[in-house]
Design an enzyme around this catalytic site. Structure first.
Site, PDB file in Angstrom:
ATOM      1  N   SER A  93     -94.198 -55.896  39.333  1.00 25.56           N
ATOM      2  CA  SER A  93     -94.266 -54.598  40.024  1.00 25.56           C
ATOM      3  C   SER A  93     -92.955 -54.328  40.763  1.00 25.56           C
ATOM      4  O   SER A  93     -92.721 -53.208  41.216  1.00 25.56           O
ATOM      5  CB  SER A  93     -95.454 -54.554  40.987  1.00 25.56           C
ATOM      6  OG  SER A  93     -95.451 -55.688  41.834  1.00 25.56           O
ATOM      7  N   ASP A 120     -94.150 -63.643  37.939  1.00 22.91           N
ATOM      8  CA  ASP A 120     -94.582 -63.019  36.680  1.00 22.91           C
ATOM      9  C   ASP A 120     -93.563 -63.259  35.582  1.00 22.91           C
ATOM     10  O   ASP A 120     -92.360 -63.072  35.801  1.00 22.91           O
ATOM     11  CB  ASP A 120     -94.680 -61.492  36.870  1.00 22.91           C
ATOM     12  CG  ASP A 120     -96.077 -61.029  37.217  1.00 22.91           C
ATOM     13  OD1 ASP A 120     -97.045 -61.738  36.897  1.00 22.91           O
ATOM     14  OD2 ASP A 120     -96.201 -59.936  37.808  1.00 22.91           O
ATOM     15  N   LYS A 152     -97.129 -66.342  36.044  1.00 23.90           N
ATOM     16  CA  LYS A 152     -98.303 -65.527  35.702  1.00 23.90           C
ATOM     17  C   LYS A 152     -98.014 -64.751  34.421  1.00 23.90           C
ATOM     18  O   LYS A 152     -96.893 -64.291  34.216  1.00 23.90           O
ATOM     19  CB  LYS A 152     -98.651 -64.560  36.840  1.00 23.90           C
ATOM     20  CG  LYS A 152     -99.833 -63.627  36.508  1.00 23.90           C
ATOM     21  CD  LYS A 152    -100.424 -62.972  37.732  1.00 23.90           C
ATOM     22  CE  LYS A 152     -99.722 -61.743  38.216  1.00 23.90           C
ATOM     23  NZ  LYS A 152     -99.596 -60.633  37.233  1.00 23.90           N
ATOM     24  N   GLU A 178    -107.603 -57.140  37.483  1.00 25.68           N
ATOM     25  CA  GLU A 178    -107.112 -55.888  38.071  1.00 25.68           C
ATOM     26  C   GLU A 178    -107.963 -54.708  37.651  1.00 25.68           C
ATOM     27  O   GLU A 178    -108.224 -54.500  36.468  1.00 25.68           O
ATOM     28  CB  GLU A 178    -105.641 -55.669  37.654  1.00 25.68           C
ATOM     29  CG  GLU A 178    -105.058 -54.383  38.233  1.00 25.68           C
ATOM     30  CD  GLU A 178    -103.537 -54.290  38.170  1.00 25.68           C
ATOM     31  OE1 GLU A 178    -102.874 -55.289  37.793  1.00 25.68           O
ATOM     32  OE2 GLU A 178    -103.009 -53.214  38.515  1.00 25.68           O
TER      33      GLU A 178
HETATM   34  O1  KIV Z   1     -96.947 -57.311  39.401  1.00 23.63           O
HETATM   35  C1  KIV Z   1     -97.823 -57.304  40.277  1.00 23.63           C
HETATM   36  O2  KIV Z   1     -97.600 -56.919  41.433  1.00 23.63           O
HETATM   37  C2  KIV Z   1     -99.158 -57.777  39.925  1.00 23.63           C
HETATM   38  C3  KIV Z   1    -100.252 -57.571  40.911  1.00 23.63           C
HETATM   39  C4  KIV Z   1    -100.671 -56.168  40.913  1.00 23.63           C
HETATM   40  C5  KIV Z   1    -101.373 -58.491  40.692  1.00 23.63           C
HETATM   41  O3  KIV Z   1     -99.343 -58.282  38.856  1.00 23.63           O
END
Ligand code: KIV
Length: 272
Positions: A53, A91, A121, A190
């Site tokens: 994000s 991520d 993640k 989500e």
């Molecule tokens: O990228 C992100 O912020 C996320 C969250 C919304 C869980 O994956």
């Protein structure tokens, strides 16, 4: 002279599991930079997610797709430098793990080596199973992400609630089980119905973390910039704003501009 030895113990994936086993909820927030991560870590957050994000809230892109592996590593390293207690999860960005398990492993290893993160993640279920297994085989803890998966936004065409229909709900439950069997230590759900999220949290033994997934899961995550009200236009139903930093920062900036223009800043005390 006294020597101070840090007594702070880092949160581990095992502790998150123990928290679930005890029925104790845990907290996760996003962080993308050193200063913000330092505040959240000192406040006692359990998990810091360096979310893709960052593509939206930091870089101003419409989706999470453009952010690169190098950029995620840059953000991750800044957060790791600040986090004394929180588990830091980064991520793996779009295009760096889907469809090619060797590339997935390479991406995960680069994140772990170059940012110092503690886990990664990934978004997806059965279709990314090979990649998840390959990453786990290198000893890298993996957090899954199901439900609304922003990296697949062009497949959905909309950011509305996912898995309202039985078929998609059943696929989500089956994907969550696949991720658990592979060895993922937790899964983010989500924007799905609360009842479905509760069912997943009850049926799975690993921790389930919700964002827009109701209160009957093991942990919660929000995007920090939304939670503290910096992103003032984003107001989904699931978001609770704990501060209005947009207004506070706007007022601060206006006062500063005024003080500079009127010559009030800097004064003598603020000069050398
Ligand atoms: O990228 C992100 O912020 C996320 C969250 C919304 C869980 O994956």
């Amino acid at each position: 002279m006294s020597t101070q030895i840090s007594e702070i113990k880092r949160v581990t994936t095992h502790q998150l599991q123990e928290m679930k086993n005890r029925g104790e909820k845990f907290s996760m927030l996003t962080a993308y930079d050193f200063s913000m991560a330092k505040i959240l870590d000192a406040a006692g957050i359990d998990v810091l997610l360096v979310g893709d994000s960052a593509s939206n809230v930091i870089a101003g892109h419409e989706t999470t797709l453009p952010i690169t592996l190098d950029q995620m590593i840059y953000h991750g390293a800044a957060v790791v430098r600040a986090a004394k207690r929180a588990l830091v999860v980064v991520d793996i960005p779009f295009g760096s793990y889907q469809g090619n398990s060797s590339e997935a492993l390479r991406s995960a290893i680069r994140i772990m080596k170059e940012s110092g993160a503690h886990a990664v993640k990934v978004e997806g279920g059965a279709e990314i199973k090979e990649s998840v297994i390959r990453i786990l085989s290198a000893g890298v803890p993996v957090m899954g992400h199901l439900g609304l998966m922003p990296q697949s936004i062009y497949k959905y065409g909309t950011y509305t609630v996912r898995a309202r229909e039985e078929e998609e709900a059943n696929k989500l439950i089956s994907d969550a089980k696949v991720l658990q069997e592979c060895g993922c230590f937790a899964i983010v759900l989500e924007k799905i119905p609360a009842e479905l999220a509760q069912k997943v949290a009850l049926e799975l033994s690993i921790p389930i973390i919700g964002i827009g997934a109701g209160g009957h899961v093991d942990g919660q995550v929000l995007v920090t910039h939304d939670m503290v009200g910096i992103t003032n236009e984003f107001q989904p139903r699931f978001l609770r704003k704990y501060a209005d930093l947009y207004s506070i920062m706007t007022e601060a900036a206006k006062s500063y501009i005024n003080d500079v223009k009127t010559g009030d800043f800097p004064n003598e005390k603020e000069s050398y």
